[in-house]
Design a protein around this motif. Sequence first.
Motif, mmCIF file in Angstrom:
data_model
loop_
_atom_site.group_PDB
_atom_site.id
_atom_site.type_symbol
_atom_site.label_atom_id
_atom_site.label_comp_id
_atom_site.label_asym_id
_atom_site.label_seq_id
_atom_site.Cartn_x
_atom_site.Cartn_y
_atom_site.Cartn_z
ATOM 1 N N VAL A 23 0.901 -1.107 -0.152
ATOM 2 C CA VAL A 23 0.002 -0.174 -0.324
ATOM 3 C C VAL A 23 0.785 1.246 0.026
ATOM 4 N N GLU A 24 1.837 1.433 0.794
ATOM 5 C CA GLU A 24 2.738 2.306 0.864
ATOM 6 C C GLU A 24 3.346 2.738 -0.549
ATOM 7 N N SER A 25 3.905 1.368 -1.486
ATOM 8 C CA SER A 25 4.298 1.662 -2.741
ATOM 9 C C SER A 25 3.492 2.333 -3.457
ATOM 10 N N VAL A 26 2.160 1.934 -3.584
ATOM 11 C CA VAL A 26 1.290 2.511 -4.493
ATOM 12 C C VAL A 26 0.877 3.933 -4.047
ATOM 13 N N THR A 27 0.805 4.151 -2.768
ATOM 14 C CA THR A 27 0.677 5.497 -2.421
ATOM 15 C C THR A 27 1.843 6.527 -3.047
ATOM 16 N N GLN A 28 2.845 6.023 -2.753
ATOM 17 C CA GLN A 28 4.079 6.887 -3.171
ATOM 18 C C GLN A 28 4.060 6.882 -4.629
ATOM 19 N N LEU A 29 3.693 5.826 -5.517
ATOM 20 C CA LEU A 29 3.517 6.001 -6.860
ATOM 21 C C LEU A 29 2.528 7.021 -7.378
ATOM 22 N N ARG A 30 1.522 6.981 -6.562
ATOM 23 C CA ARG A 30 0.433 8.122 -6.743
ATOM 24 C C ARG A 30 0.920 9.385 -6.753
ATOM 25 N N LYS A 31 1.548 9.618 -5.439
ATOM 26 C CA LYS A 31 2.073 11.051 -5.253
ATOM 27 C C LYS A 31 3.140 11.425 -6.328
ATOM 28 N N ASP A 32 4.024 10.605 -6.545
ATOM 29 C CA ASP A 32 5.099 10.755 -7.637
ATOM 30 C C ASP A 32 4.461 11.107 -9.016
ATOM 31 N N ALA A 33 3.444 10.366 -9.222
ATOM 32 C CA ALA A 33 2.809 10.677 -10.597
ATOM 33 C C ALA A 33 2.069 11.865 -10.772
ATOM 34 N N ARG A 34 1.528 12.456 -9.469
ATOM 35 C CA ARG A 34 0.822 13.635 -9.455
ATOM 36 C C ARG A 34 1.820 14.658 -9.611
ATOM 37 N N ALA A 35 3.002 14.594 -8.808
ATOM 38 C CA ALA A 35 3.920 15.372 -8.916
ATOM 39 C C ALA A 35 4.526 15.844 -10.177
ATOM 40 N N ALA A 36 4.467 14.503 -11.190
ATOM 41 C CA ALA A 36 5.179 14.555 -12.598
ATOM 42 C C ALA A 36 4.142 14.952 -13.495
ATOM 43 N N GLY A 37 2.831 15.320 -13.130
ATOM 44 C CA GLY A 37 1.856 15.560 -14.246
ATOM 45 C C GLY A 37 1.281 14.353 -14.900
ATOM 46 N N VAL A 38 1.388 13.194 -14.287
ATOM 47 C CA VAL A 38 0.956 12.026 -14.918
ATOM 48 C C VAL A 38 -0.275 11.689 -14.210
ATOM 49 N N TYR A 39 -1.655 11.410 -14.984
ATOM 50 C CA TYR A 39 -2.872 10.881 -14.656
ATOM 51 C C TYR A 39 -2.683 9.267 -14.491
ATOM 52 N N LEU A 40 -2.771 9.245 -13.026
ATOM 53 C CA LEU A 40 -2.992 7.612 -12.865
ATOM 54 C C LEU A 40 -4.314 7.345 -12.060
ATOM 55 N N ARG A 41 -4.665 6.051 -12.252
ATOM 56 C CA ARG A 41 -5.989 5.709 -11.747
ATOM 57 C C ARG A 41 -6.265 4.250 -11.740
ATOM 58 N N VAL A 42 -6.603 3.621 -10.733
ATOM 59 C CA VAL A 42 -6.734 2.445 -10.261
ATOM 60 C C VAL A 42 -8.565 2.379 -10.696
ATOM 61 N N LEU A 43 -8.840 1.391 -11.597
ATOM 62 C CA LEU A 43 -10.290 1.238 -12.088
ATOM 63 C C LEU A 43 -10.574 -0.215 -12.191
ATOM 64 N N LYS A 44 -11.722 -0.445 -12.039
ATOM 65 C CA LYS A 44 -12.309 -1.697 -12.424
ATOM 66 C C LYS A 44 -12.058 -1.773 -13.978
ATOM 67 N N ASN A 45 -11.744 -3.049 -14.372
ATOM 68 C CA ASN A 45 -11.546 -3.214 -15.881
ATOM 69 C C ASN A 45 -12.653 -3.090 -16.830
ATOM 70 N N THR A 46 -13.782 -3.475 -16.125
ATOM 71 C CA THR A 46 -14.993 -2.900 -16.917
ATOM 72 C C THR A 46 -15.040 -1.680 -17.585
ATOM 73 N N LEU A 47 -14.774 -0.676 -16.639
ATOM 74 C CA LEU A 47 -14.995 0.691 -16.730
ATOM 75 C C LEU A 47 -13.834 1.237 -17.464
ATOM 76 N N ALA A 48 -12.605 0.542 -17.459
ATOM 77 C CA ALA A 48 -11.349 1.117 -18.226
ATOM 78 C C ALA A 48 -11.815 0.518 -19.681
ATOM 79 N N LYS A 49 -12.389 -0.389 -19.846
ATOM 80 C CA LYS A 49 -12.652 -1.102 -21.196
ATOM 81 C C LYS A 49 -13.396 -0.194 -22.015
ATOM 82 N N ARG A 50 -14.538 0.150 -21.217
ATOM 83 C CA ARG A 50 -15.627 0.963 -21.797
ATOM 84 C C ARG A 50 -15.045 2.355 -21.943
#
Length: 106
Positions: free
Chosen positions: A35-62
Amino acid sequence: MALNRQEKAAVIEEITGQLASAQAVVVAEYRGLSVESVTQLRKDARAAGVYLRVLKNTLAKRAIAGTAFEGLSSKMAGPLITVSVLIPLQPPKCWSISRTQTTSSF
């Protein structure tokens, strides 16, 4: 709490909007990351201007249907993080910490 139909439609619209301006999209499995790694990844992505999202695959596919990235839908299985970037070189910068903490390769 589960999303209702309107909330799901809003998520799909948001992701489709992000994909419309994306130069690159990466779909990565996050199984094995703490969880700590994913939280840090999200933080670093935001700082780099990267849009990162965990989604249900069905929503992502749509959301990805009908876009230039539609070919990724066949790769969407398991617990995934979906990333869209305006500058293609940004994700490796923010993923460097996570790659060292898992045996999975991106």
